[in-house]
Motif scaffolding. Structure first.
Motif, PDB file in Angstrom:
ATOM      1  N   UNK A 317       0.814  -1.218   0.000  1.00 24.20           N
ATOM      2  CA  UNK A 317       0.000   0.000   0.000  1.00 24.20           C
ATOM      3  C   UNK A 317       0.849   1.270   0.000  1.00 24.20           C
ATOM      4  N   UNK A 318       2.146   1.146   0.347  1.00 23.02           N
ATOM      5  CA  UNK A 318       3.041   2.310   0.348  1.00 23.02           C
ATOM      6  C   UNK A 318       3.974   2.335  -0.854  1.00 23.02           C
ATOM      7  N   UNK A 319       4.001   1.235  -1.611  1.00 22.68           N
ATOM      8  CA  UNK A 319       4.978   1.108  -2.687  1.00 22.68           C
ATOM      9  C   UNK A 319       4.859   2.233  -3.704  1.00 22.68           C
ATOM     10  N   UNK A 320       3.668   2.507  -4.162  1.00 25.50           N
ATOM     11  CA  UNK A 320       3.479   3.515  -5.208  1.00 25.50           C
ATOM     12  C   UNK A 320       3.964   4.885  -4.755  1.00 25.50           C
ATOM     13  N   UNK A 321       3.593   5.277  -3.546  1.00 24.16           N
ATOM     14  CA  UNK A 321       3.983   6.603  -3.067  1.00 24.16           C
ATOM     15  C   UNK A 321       5.492   6.695  -2.850  1.00 24.16           C
ATOM     16  N   UNK A 322       6.113   5.593  -2.400  1.00 24.37           N
ATOM     17  CA  UNK A 322       7.564   5.634  -2.160  1.00 24.37           C
ATOM     18  C   UNK A 322       8.349   5.661  -3.462  1.00 24.37           C
ATOM     19  N   UNK A 323       7.806   5.055  -4.518  1.00 24.07           N
ATOM     20  CA  UNK A 323       8.479   5.101  -5.811  1.00 24.07           C
ATOM     21  C   UNK A 323       8.321   6.461  -6.487  1.00 24.07           C
ATOM     22  N   UNK A 324       7.396   7.264  -6.006  1.00 26.42           N
ATOM     23  CA  UNK A 324       7.213   8.613  -6.550  1.00 26.42           C
ATOM     24  C   UNK A 324       7.889   9.674  -5.694  1.00 26.42           C
ATOM     25  N   UNK A 325       8.252   9.295  -4.468  1.00 23.98           N
ATOM     26  CA  UNK A 325       8.887  10.230  -3.538  1.00 23.98           C
ATOM     27  C   UNK A 325      10.363  10.383  -3.897  1.00 23.98           C
ATOM     28  N   UNK A 326      10.815  11.632  -4.083  1.00 18.33           N
ATOM     29  CA  UNK A 326      12.202  11.891  -4.471  1.00 18.33           C
ATOM     30  C   UNK A 326      13.197  11.327  -3.460  1.00 18.33           C
ATOM     31  N   UNK A 327      12.801  11.259  -2.194  1.00 24.39           N
ATOM     32  CA  UNK A 327      13.719  10.798  -1.149  1.00 24.39           C
ATOM     33  C   UNK A 327      13.910   9.283  -1.168  1.00 24.39           C
ATOM     34  N   UNK A 328      12.929   8.555  -1.694  1.00 25.84           N
ATOM     35  CA  UNK A 328      12.989   7.093  -1.590  1.00 25.84           C
ATOM     36  C   UNK A 328      12.942   6.366  -2.932  1.00 25.84           C
ATOM     37  N   UNK A 329      12.628   7.046  -4.031  1.00 25.22           N
ATOM     38  CA  UNK A 329      12.383   6.355  -5.295  1.00 25.22           C
ATOM     39  C   UNK A 329      13.597   5.577  -5.804  1.00 25.22           C
ATOM     40  N   UNK A 330      14.815   6.043  -5.498  1.00 23.69           N
ATOM     41  CA  UNK A 330      16.021   5.354  -5.968  1.00 23.69           C
ATOM     42  C   UNK A 330      16.595   4.400  -4.925  1.00 23.69           C
ATOM     43  N   UNK A 331      15.807   4.141  -3.885  1.00 23.83           N
ATOM     44  CA  UNK A 331      16.249   3.235  -2.822  1.00 23.83           C
ATOM     45  C   UNK A 331      15.442   1.941  -2.789  1.00 23.83           C
ATOM     46  N   UNK A 332      14.223   1.998  -3.296  1.00 30.04           N
ATOM     47  CA  UNK A 332      13.335   0.837  -3.240  1.00 30.04           C
ATOM     48  C   UNK A 332      13.674  -0.134  -4.368  1.00 30.04           C
ATOM     49  N   UNK A 333      13.743  -1.413  -4.031  1.00 23.81           N
ATOM     50  CA  UNK A 333      13.955  -2.434  -5.065  1.00 23.81           C
ATOM     51  C   UNK A 333      13.247  -3.725  -4.668  1.00 23.81           C
ATOM     52  N   UNK A 334      13.137  -4.617  -5.630  1.00 25.50           N
ATOM     53  CA  UNK A 334      12.498  -5.897  -5.377  1.00 25.50           C
ATOM     54  C   UNK A 334      13.434  -6.849  -4.665  1.00 25.50           C
ATOM     55  N   UNK A 335      12.972  -8.069  -4.505  1.00 19.84           N
ATOM     56  CA  UNK A 335      13.803  -9.099  -3.885  1.00 19.84           C
ATOM     57  C   UNK A 335      13.843 -10.309  -4.810  1.00 19.84           C
ATOM     58  N   UNK A 336      14.791 -11.171  -4.569  1.00 20.18           N
ATOM     59  CA  UNK A 336      14.873 -12.391  -5.365  1.00 20.18           C
ATOM     60  C   UNK A 336      13.596 -13.201  -5.128  1.00 20.18           C
ATOM     61  N   UNK A 337      12.912 -13.633  -6.192  1.00 24.22           N
ATOM     62  CA  UNK A 337      11.692 -14.424  -6.011  1.00 24.22           C
ATOM     63  C   UNK A 337      11.946 -15.630  -5.113  1.00 24.22           C
ATOM     64  N   UNK A 338      10.998 -15.874  -4.237  1.00 24.29           N
ATOM     65  CA  UNK A 338      11.131 -16.946  -3.258  1.00 24.29           C
ATOM     66  C   UNK A 338      10.446 -18.204  -3.782  1.00 24.29           C
ATOM     67  N   UNK A 339      11.235 -19.146  -4.297  1.00 27.37           N
ATOM     68  CA  UNK A 339      10.643 -20.364  -4.838  1.00 27.37           C
ATOM     69  C   UNK A 339      10.640 -21.508  -3.833  1.00 27.37           C
ATOM     70  N   UNK A 340      10.697 -21.158  -2.544  1.00 21.85           N
ATOM     71  CA  UNK A 340      10.580 -22.186  -1.515  1.00 21.85           C
ATOM     72  C   UNK A 340       9.127 -22.589  -1.305  1.00 21.85           C
ATOM     73  N   UNK A 341       8.202 -21.749  -1.769  1.00 24.55           N
ATOM     74  CA  UNK A 341       6.777 -22.068  -1.683  1.00 24.55           C
ATOM     75  C   UNK A 341       6.142 -21.967  -3.062  1.00 24.55           C
ATOM     76  N   UNK A 342       5.249 -22.887  -3.323  1.00 19.27           N
ATOM     77  CA  UNK A 342       4.473 -22.874  -4.559  1.00 19.27           C
ATOM     78  C   UNK A 342       3.002 -22.724  -4.182  1.00 19.27           C
ATOM     79  N   UNK A 343       2.319 -21.822  -4.875  1.00 23.64           N
ATOM     80  CA  UNK A 343       0.887 -21.605  -4.653  1.00 23.64           C
ATOM     81  C   UNK A 343       0.121 -22.141  -5.858  1.00 23.64           C
ATOM     82  N   UNK A 344      -0.968 -22.819  -5.590  1.00 18.92           N
ATOM     83  CA  UNK A 344      -1.778 -23.410  -6.652  1.00 18.92           C
ATOM     84  C   UNK A 344      -3.214 -23.498  -6.174  1.00 18.92           C
TER      85      UNK A 344
END
Length: 653
Positions: A317-344
């Motif tokens: 819920x905060x991701x969009x605003x933080x990616x638009x905020x000049x203070x945080x937009x170049x600090x936020x990044x994703x993470x390596x996908x977690x393939x320890x769990x599979x959803x089906x």
């Protein structure tokens, strides 16, 4: 981009290695807890909001708890950052021809120390014998004891557990002998023959030679060894501590890369680099300082900006605003996908829900292959996943039960074997085909006596973030493709507590998003939810001849695959053919993998640490370095693409 960030991006895009003189953003000065100078000490800082209830790594199955054990106690083996198994406390190993006997040569010179770093004893093969006796004693209630009886099947481990469980029952009831005894319901208590801890197939031939004896061939046994239930423990200390073991930092001994030098519940945990550690040159962070804050999620961003912490989890819920905020937009990044769990998504073949949802009508529908295929082809999974990741939902998509990059046989990823490759490289969503399947199903179901629309009860757990929104998207989307005159998706909240027991395990659903976590590095682990007696989709209980025949064929193929231990390609081919049966016939609908840590601001590089989709490897700080600032989204994506390419080459080699 500052110099540290430039080093990070360039190093990852190239050889995926970085200079050991990494930029230490958390350096500090002063005196450490052992009285030594801490000038230029590299300190990583984060907040936590959930306190642990135990530090006993031999009994806990809670990630928050065993994350501490993972850093203070080493395993026989560990992982590099590509997922390759490498030596740790075992310098080398070998197995017999049928892989039922595994011999490990323990590293000489590794030490057990107390929380001050004072040496207590040498690490020896006897420490794993002590672990096996403790974990498999039902009196200790280990949450990961099952790993001695899952896949690997250590000789007599389960038999000893069953015997101690029997003794525990007698003790609880105040009965001296089990002969002619009955339980509280008046049912006879079955007598269990005595088994001693010495009967368990874990033996110390000498101080530095450890032998595991298994009841069946196990080609993936090495991958079992990075679970807490296979971590060593110094037996004399364990006996001395008794039920006080693992209550605080003083009631543990340490042989890992860190020592729990300070543990003050609801205030602070401090992990300090172990000065006697056998591989201390690969430990680049001197101190890990975790501070308790009940409001960690809401205050961590501001504390990162003020330089007080090095890690922030960014909620969706905060991701969009933080990616638009000049203070945080170049600090936020994703993470390596977690393939320890599979959803089906599971179709329930044994509905136990209320009459208002028409369970008998559902039985007719769910046993119709074209009906299931219509739902599968009509489900736009990417659209559903945008609820949790609006920026890159495709990264979470999983086209098979076994995730990509999980298991490699004969140098090839399991999902690229012939039986699964078309699914791996494609997408099951196809609105036109869904309509074709729907029309065929409607004719067949009408002839079988079904009425329309088919009611599809789809519960969700209201305590799981965004699950309700995901269900609403799926309801609108599926009904839009297949038509409300054919299908009626009924979204309903289940209980916040006891959801699994009251919904999935009791069959109180028609269609449900389920998950399964990997226990070891072999596709066999992903077949376990669908076997006889499962409480996932209950297809083994179906009285429909076609469904029953399919279950029998699937079970036979899994048994065939499991019996192959000396030919990776043949084993993986057979498991791929078994998994394809589930997807070809839409017994389940593959959906996604976990989002991992999601989006973060973090001064660590998540691609440098140990990598494995099971066990404790992903919780460890060994091999990780601290940088002056966090990667941006673009930098992480570039780095991750380079990591994937490098991993493919490393695994093949």
């Amino acid at each position: 981009m500052n110099n540290c960030k430039k080093l990070l991006a360039l190093g990852l895009a190239g050889a995926m290695t970085l200079s050991l003189a990494a930029c230490g953003g958390g350096s500090s000065s002063g005196t450490s807890s052992d009285g030594t100078s801490s000038a230029d000490k590299v300190v990583y800082r984060e907040l936590y909001s959930g306190e642990v209830t135990t530090l006993n790594y031999l009994t806990t199955s809670n990630t928050n708890e065993y994350a501490i054990g993972a850093n203070v106690v080493d395993c026989l083996v560990e992982y590099d950052n590509y997922g390759n198994i490498i030596p740790s406390l075992a310098e080398s190993w070998e197995h017999n021809d049928d892989m039922t006997e595994w011999t490990f040569h323990i590293r000489k010179g590794a030490k057990w120390v107390d929380k001050t770093g004072a040496e207590v004893a040498d690490v020896t093969a006897n420490d794993w014998v002590s672990t096996a006796a403790y974990v498999n004693d039902a009196h200790n209630d280990s949450g990961s004891q099952y790993m001695y009886d899952t896949g690997s099947v250590v000789h007599n481990a389960q038999a000893y557990y069953d015997y101690t469980a029997y003794l525990l029952t007698l003790e609880t009831m105040g009965i001296a002998t089990g002969e002619n005894a009955v339980d509280e319901d008046g049912d006879p208590i079955e007598v269990v023959d005595p088994v001693s801890p010495e009967d368990i197939g874990v033996k110390a031939v000498d101080d530095y030679t450890l032998v595991f004896t298994l009841d069946q061939p196990c080609p993936f046994f090495l991958s079992v060894l990075s679970y807490t239930s296979y971590m060593p423990v110094y037996g004399p200390f364990l006996e001395e501590m008794g039920d006080q073991f693992g209550l605080d930092a003083d009631s543990l001994l340490y042989c890992g890369s860190y020592i729990l030098s300070s543990f003050e519940p609801q205030y602070e945990r401090v992990l300090t680099k172990n000065p006697t550690y056998w591989d201390k040159d690969n430990v680049f962070i001197d101190e890990i300082r975790m501070t308790y804050n009940a409001e960690a999620n809401s205050v961590s961003t501001a504390m990162y900006e003020s330089g007080e912490v090095d890690y922030v989890e960014v909620s969706s819920d905060l991701l969009d605003s933080m990616l638009k905020d000049e203070k945080t937009k170049d600090l936020v990044h994703g993470s390596r996908p977690d393939n320890s769990f599979s959803y089906f998504f599971c179709f329930n073949f044994d509905p136990q829900f209320d009459e208002e949802y028409e369970p008998e009508n559902w039985k007719i529908a769910v046993n119709n292959t074209n009906f299931r295929k219509a739902v599968m082809a009509g489900l736009d999974r990417v659209k559903a996943l945008t609820v949790n990741d609006p920026y890159n939902p495709e990264s979470l998509l999983n086209n098979t039960v076994t995730p990509a990059n999980f298991a490699v046989g004969d140098g090839k990823d399991f999902t690229q074997y012939d039986a699964l490759k078309a699914y791996t490289d494609g997408d099951s969503f196809d609105a036109a085909k869904a309509v074709e399947y729907r029309d065929a199903a409607k004719a067949e179901l009408t002839a079988a006596g079904a009425t329309f629309p088919i009611k599809v009860l789809m519960p969700y757990n209201p305590s799981s973030t965004n699950w309700d929104k995901e269900c609403q998207v799926i309801e609108q989307q599926l009904e839009g493709v297949l038509g409300t005159d054919f299908i009626d998706i009924i979204v309903e909240a289940g209980p916040e507590t006891g959801f699994l027991s009251s919904v999935r395990r009791s069959g109180n659903y028609a269609l449900l998003k389920c998950n399964w976590g990997a226990d070891y590095a072999d596709p066999q682990t992903w077949s376990e939810p669908f076997g006889e007696g499962n409480n996932y989709n209950f297809w083994d209980t179906s009285e429909d001849p076609e469904t029953a025949a399919l279950f029998d064929a699937y079970s036979a193929k899994v048994a065939q695959a499991s019996a192959i231990y000396d030919d990776d390609a043949a084993r993986y081919t057979a498991f791929a053919e078994a998994e394809a049966m589930l997807i070809d016939n839409a017994i389940i609908i593959p959906f996604s993998i976990s989002s991992g840590s999601g989006y973060t601001i973090c001064d660590l590089n998540p691609l440098e640490g140990e990598y494995a989709s099971y066990g404790v490897a992903s919780q460890r700080y060994k091999y990780q370095k601290l940088y002056d600032t966090s990667m941006s989204m673009e930098e992480f994506n570039t780095a991750y693409a380079a990591w994937e390419e490098a991993r493919t080459k490393a695994v093949a080699e």
